[in-house]
Design an enzyme around this catalytic site. Structure first.
Site, mmCIF file in Angstrom:
data_model
loop_
_atom_site.group_PDB
_atom_site.id
_atom_site.type_symbol
_atom_site.label_atom_id
_atom_site.label_comp_id
_atom_site.label_asym_id
_atom_site.label_seq_id
_atom_site.Cartn_x
_atom_site.Cartn_y
_atom_site.Cartn_z
ATOM 1 N N THR A 1 46.527 58.045 48.307
ATOM 2 C CA THR A 1 45.371 56.899 48.169
ATOM 3 C C THR A 1 44.169 57.686 48.481
ATOM 4 O O THR A 1 43.404 57.962 49.456
ATOM 5 C CB THR A 1 45.292 55.105 49.202
ATOM 6 O OG1 THR A 1 46.153 55.258 50.147
ATOM 7 C CG2 THR A 1 47.221 55.319 48.507
ATOM 8 N N LEU B 1 65.941 34.516 54.941
ATOM 9 C CA LEU B 1 64.911 32.926 55.427
ATOM 10 C C LEU B 1 63.482 33.580 55.947
ATOM 11 O O LEU B 1 63.646 34.252 56.269
ATOM 12 C CB LEU B 1 66.294 32.297 56.172
ATOM 13 C CG LEU B 1 67.487 31.503 55.771
ATOM 14 C CD1 LEU B 1 68.062 31.083 56.916
ATOM 15 C CD2 LEU B 1 66.620 30.314 54.573
ATOM 16 N N GLU C 1 45.781 42.244 55.410
ATOM 17 C CA GLU C 1 44.667 42.230 55.331
ATOM 18 C C GLU C 1 45.258 40.676 55.126
ATOM 19 O O GLU C 1 46.086 40.568 54.810
ATOM 20 C CB GLU C 1 45.377 42.495 53.383
ATOM 21 C CG GLU C 1 45.841 44.059 52.836
ATOM 22 C CD GLU C 1 44.447 44.253 52.867
ATOM 23 O OE1 GLU C 1 43.417 44.117 52.570
ATOM 24 O OE2 GLU C 1 44.237 45.443 53.212
#
Length: 309
Positions: A39, A224, A280
């Site tokens: 990346t 959950l 993020e």
């Protein structure tokens, strides 16, 4: 039998990792068709995952930190296919904190991590889906808010590279005198809480921000969401921070935390609230966070504490 075709998506900051290069060569000698993609800019991981799905790759390996893992997991989850027909997910931890890998007992060395992927059948794992003003997002580990989020966002990249997880502690210490509470309403099935808080953890996984165990009992295969809210209690904050220093982080959390375990949670705030989604930031006044059961399949160790079944 191990999947024959893998695609390893490597965070561009780790291209000089000699141990990873050697480990990739070893797996190739063992018969694995292992492609590597690096990346460079935003969107690369999503594009590489889409190419892997189109190419019929059996396993996608995220090689990087918690952010890389979440980015690759999110890219897989965006595809409208169930977990059984998507590539399985593997992890080679190469980040600063490696919070997910630490909590999951994923080996830290590249060869051991890749060998685990080859030897362990992928298990169904949940993901968090976060709906906010800017559309849906996915989170593989922990969504956090408040003090811990500010520490993570403000920690200098150069400091992280030099000091690793210690960088988060140094940044956190520098902020101790300026913790600003945030007011919000929290609602979920059989759970409601309203007030000001200084820290928030929404766990698929257990820890974030360089070892903060915000959701210490969370597992990633129960469908959950574990909720931990640390309220801004008058007269208690200083004592809590004292406990943090003398008794450990977990003791401080247990002293004041509000906890719940729900399939989904809505958060409404009168002011912009920033959640840190595996590194993020996402800012909104209204969030809906849902735990999506068995959204992906992931290769994890036999003794993985994050698997409850």
């Amino acid at each position: 039998m191990a999947p024959s075709h893998w695609r390893l998506i490597l965070n561009g900051k780790s291209t000089d990792n000699a141990d990873l290069r050697e480990a990739v060569g070893t797996l190739r000698k063992r018969g694995i068709q292992l492609d590597v993609r690096v990346t460079w800019e935003d969107g690369d991981a999503e594009r590489y995952v889409s190419e892997a799905v189109a190419d019929g790759v059996h396993t996608v390996v995220a090689a990087g930190g918690d952010g890389t893992l979440s980015e690759v997991a999110a890219a897989l989850a965006h595809h409208e296919r169930d977990a059984a027909t998507l590539p399985s997910l593997g992890l080679v931890p190469l980040g600063t904190a490696n919070d997910f890998a630490t909590a999951a007992n994923v080996p830290i060395t590249p060869l051991d991590a890749l060998t685990l992927i080859a030897e362990r059948v992928a298990q169904p794992v949940d993901l968090l889906r976060i709906d906010a003003e800017h559309g849906p997002r996915w989170c593989a580990n922990v969504a956090s808010g408040g003090f811990g989020t500010q520490v993570t966002v403000e920690t200098d990249e150069g400091l992280k590279k030099m000091l690793g997880g210690l960088a988060y502690l140094i940044t956190g210490m520098s902020r101790l005198g300026r913790i600003d509470p945030i007011g919000a309403r929290f609602n979920g099935p059989d759970f409601s809480w309203e007030g000001e808080f200084i820290a928030l953890g929404l766990g698929n996984g257990r820890q974030a921000g360089g070892g903060q165990a915000l959701c210490p009992e969370a597992v990633i295969d129960d469908g959950l969401l574990d909720v931990t809210i640390v309220p801004a209690l008058d007269g208690e904050v200083a004592a809590t921070l004292g406990t943090l220093v003398t008794g450990g982080k977990q003791a401080a959390l247990e002293r004041v935390a509000v906890r719940a375990r729900v399939p989904w949670l809505e958060i409404v705030s009168n002011q912009p609230l920033t959640l840190n989604l595996d590194g993020e930031p996402e800012t909104s006044r209204h969030f809906r966070i849902a735990c999506v059961p068995a959204r992906l399949r992931m290769h994890l160790p036999n003794d993985c504490p994050l698997l409850g079944r």
